[in-house]
Design a protein around this motif. Structure first.
Motif, PDB file in Angstrom:
ATOM      1  N   LEU A 268       7.175  -3.420   6.788  1.00 22.22           N
ATOM      2  CA  LEU A 268       6.191  -4.029   5.894  1.00 22.22           C
ATOM      3  C   LEU A 268       4.858  -4.262   6.590  1.00 22.22           C
ATOM      4  CD1 LEU A 268       8.418  -6.621   3.996  1.00 22.22           C
ATOM      5  CD2 LEU A 268       7.363  -4.587   3.037  1.00 22.22           C
ATOM      6  N   CYS A 269       4.903  -4.692   7.827  1.00 26.65           N
ATOM      7  CA  CYS A 269       3.665  -4.977   8.558  1.00 26.65           C
ATOM      8  C   CYS A 269       2.836  -3.722   8.808  1.00 26.65           C
ATOM      9  CB  CYS A 269       3.988  -5.667   9.883  1.00 26.65           C
ATOM     10  SG  CYS A 269       4.539  -7.381   9.707  1.00 26.65           S
ATOM     11  N   ASN A 270       3.443  -2.545   8.702  1.00 22.62           N
ATOM     12  CA  ASN A 270       2.724  -1.285   8.913  1.00 22.62           C
ATOM     13  C   ASN A 270       2.240  -0.658   7.615  1.00 22.62           C
ATOM     14  OD1 ASN A 270       2.799  -0.125  11.906  1.00 22.62           O
ATOM     15  ND2 ASN A 270       4.660  -1.322  11.580  1.00 22.62           N
ATOM     16  N   MET A 271       2.405  -1.337   6.485  1.00 22.41           N
ATOM     17  CA  MET A 271       1.910  -0.819   5.209  1.00 22.41           C
ATOM     18  C   MET A 271       0.435  -1.164   5.066  1.00 22.41           C
ATOM     19  SD  MET A 271       5.055  -1.632   2.577  1.00 22.41           S
ATOM     20  CE  MET A 271       6.714  -1.026   2.905  1.00 22.41           C
ATOM     21  N   SER A 272      -0.405  -0.401   5.721  1.00 18.00           N
ATOM     22  CA  SER A 272      -1.834  -0.715   5.785  1.00 18.00           C
ATOM     23  C   SER A 272      -2.565  -0.491   4.472  1.00 18.00           C
ATOM     24  CB  SER A 272      -2.493   0.124   6.881  1.00 18.00           C
ATOM     25  OG  SER A 272      -2.232   1.506   6.683  1.00 18.00           O
ATOM     26  N   ALA A 273      -1.981   0.273   3.539  1.00 15.15           N
ATOM     27  CA  ALA A 273      -2.637   0.538   2.263  1.00 15.15           C
ATOM     28  C   ALA A 273      -2.072  -0.314   1.130  1.00 15.15           C
ATOM     29  CB  ALA A 273      -2.497   2.014   1.898  1.00 15.15           C
ATOM     30  N   LEU A 274      -1.224  -1.282   1.438  1.00  9.07           N
ATOM     31  CA  LEU A 274      -0.523  -2.070   0.425  1.00  9.07           C
ATOM     32  C   LEU A 274      -1.500  -2.867  -0.437  1.00  9.07           C
ATOM     33  CD1 LEU A 274       2.473  -2.541  -0.342  1.00  9.07           C
ATOM     34  CD2 LEU A 274       2.341  -4.671   0.938  1.00  9.07           C
ATOM     35  N   GLU A 275      -1.320  -2.752  -1.773  1.00 14.20           N
ATOM     36  CA  GLU A 275      -2.148  -3.485  -2.726  1.00 14.20           C
ATOM     37  C   GLU A 275      -1.336  -4.487  -3.548  1.00 14.20           C
ATOM     38  OE1 GLU A 275      -3.983  -0.533  -5.140  1.00 14.20           O
ATOM     39  OE2 GLU A 275      -5.062   0.410  -3.482  1.00 14.20           O
ATOM     40  N   PHE A 276      -0.033  -4.216  -3.706  1.00 14.29           N
ATOM     41  CA  PHE A 276       0.833  -5.049  -4.551  1.00 14.29           C
ATOM     42  C   PHE A 276       2.154  -5.238  -3.823  1.00 14.29           C
ATOM     43  CE2 PHE A 276       4.141  -5.849  -7.551  1.00 14.29           C
ATOM     44  CZ  PHE A 276       3.595  -6.463  -8.654  1.00 14.29           C
ATOM     45  N   ILE A 277       2.609  -6.493  -3.709  1.00 18.28           N
ATOM     46  CA  ILE A 277       3.902  -6.762  -3.101  1.00 18.28           C
ATOM     47  C   ILE A 277       4.637  -7.829  -3.897  1.00 18.28           C
ATOM     48  CG2 ILE A 277       2.950  -8.477  -1.488  1.00 18.28           C
ATOM     49  CD1 ILE A 277       5.091  -7.548   0.520  1.00 18.28           C
ATOM     50  N   ARG A 278       5.913  -7.555  -4.176  1.00 22.50           N
ATOM     51  CA  ARG A 278       6.753  -8.535  -4.867  1.00 22.50           C
ATOM     52  C   ARG A 278       8.069  -8.664  -4.112  1.00 22.50           C
ATOM     53  NH1 ARG A 278       7.909  -7.598 -11.034  1.00 22.50           N
ATOM     54  NH2 ARG A 278       9.468  -6.111 -10.289  1.00 22.50           N
TER      55      ARG A 278
END
Length: 364
Positions: A114-124
């Protein structure tokens, strides 16, 4: 781009694809189902580079088997620059994916990924039993706009720090907790200058700083333990003039709903849309006394235009007229999916059926 027949015969399919603009290829790839898109990525380097981004754009994990495969597949090369992890924009971990607690090794892998998801815009993050402390302490998502998660007593400090760390990008936040929670004295408040949409329990309102926030919508999740909801929790919402939509998803009893309506009327008279929905099998008809109580609360609203109660009533026409007379700004009343609209001089009999939003029924 148009090819002559003779040119089309002379050019192979692979060459035609190479000649097509990338915009056209993206449109084609977006129409493919996931298995077809995965197969297309194996046909050429061009389609692999384009399709891989779309293949890993949205990730939803619904079962323990999916979670195990996700950890095994993404753990390898997670730190590499071209890792698919860095292409994920939406990540959803459903409650059904975690039964009980993750083992320590699984928790570390999930946090690292998760910490490497540099393009993340939405998290649930739905599983309540998980410990997200490490994620809240380490993660930094430059483009994070929407966060959905639980708040526990032991992670409250780390969670508020995490949200404040993303104050420049977050505009939609859902923080819920199905159980009573105690916060340490002096806990830092959540300050998000761009916040527009909030979903939380009434007792968690005190965690937010709503000063100069362009909030337009708020959703309350109420449980039986919220029966003693205090008006003090709503005090910092009084100055939010941009707030127009309020929705109450109730897991509690009918009396709690009526109490909350009076609190909202006293503190948020400027809202324009108000919806009350009873969750699960908690629905009960609105009695004559309840109808009068609701009418008394409606008198306090200044700009209310749309009111919705997803409950059956004994005599809908009489109830609509009573409520419409109590709040002159009301233009539309919806009762159990049936919509009544105000005319110039009166309220008509049923005019149309409203579309019931099933998303609210699935909210947890």
């Amino acid at each position: 781009m148009i090819f002559m027949r003779s040119a089309a015969r002379a050019i192979s399919l692979k060459s035609i694809i190479a000649w097509l603009p990338n915009e056209c290829l993206y449109i084609i790839l977006e129409c493919l189902a996931t298995p077809d898109l995965a197969a297309m990525c194996r046909t050429s380097r061009l389609l692999r580079n384009m399709g891989t981004q779309m293949l890993y754009r949205y990730v939803t994990i619904c079962s323990e088997v999916q979670l195990e495969r996700f950890l095994e597949g993404f753990w390898r090369g997670v730190a590499e620059k071209e890792s698919p992890v860095r292409m994920i924009r939406l990540f959803v971990l459903e409650a059904s994916a975690v039964r009980g607690h993750l083992i320590e090794a699984q928790g570390k892998k999930l946090t690292t990924i998760l910490c490497n998801m540099s393009a993340l815009e939405f998290i649930r993050l739905q599983p309540y039993s998980m410990d997200y402390s490490a994620l809240f302490q380490k993660a930094r998502f430059p483009a994070l706009a929407t966060f959905h998660g639980h708040l526990r007593t032991e992670t409250a400090v780390a969670a508020t720090d995490f949200l404040n760390r993303h104050s420049a990008t977050l505009n939609s936040v859902t923080i819920i907790n199905p159980y009573p929670i105690e916060f340490a004295p002096g806990l830092q408040r959540i300050c998000l200058p761009g916040l527009r949409d909030v979903c939380t329990r009434p007792l968690l309102l005190e965690l937010f700083d709503f000063n100069d926030v362009p909030l337009t919508k708020i959703t309350f999740l109420t449980h039986a333990s919220d029966a003693d909801t205090s008006a003090a929790s709503f005090a910092n919402l009084r100055g939010v003039s941009t707030l127009q939509n309020v929705t109450v998803l109730s897991y509690g009893d009918r009396g709690q709903r009526l109490t909350l309506l009076h609190i909202i009327a006293a503190n948020l008279p400027h809202v324009q849309n108000l919806t009350f929905t009873e969750m699960w099998r908690n629905r009960a008809p609105i009695s004559h006394d309840d109808s009068n109580t609701i009418a008394a609360a409606l008198e306090k609203f200044d700009a209310l235009k749309v009111l919705e109660f997803r409950n059956a009533v004994g005599n809908p026409s009489d109830t609509v007229v009573r409520w419409g007379n109590a709040c002159q700004s009301l233009q539309s009343i919806r009762l159990n999916g049936v919509t009544f609209e105000r005319r110039e001089t009166d309220w008509p009999v049923t005019k149309k059926r409203a579309v019931v939003n099933s998303d609210a029924e699935d909210h947890s």
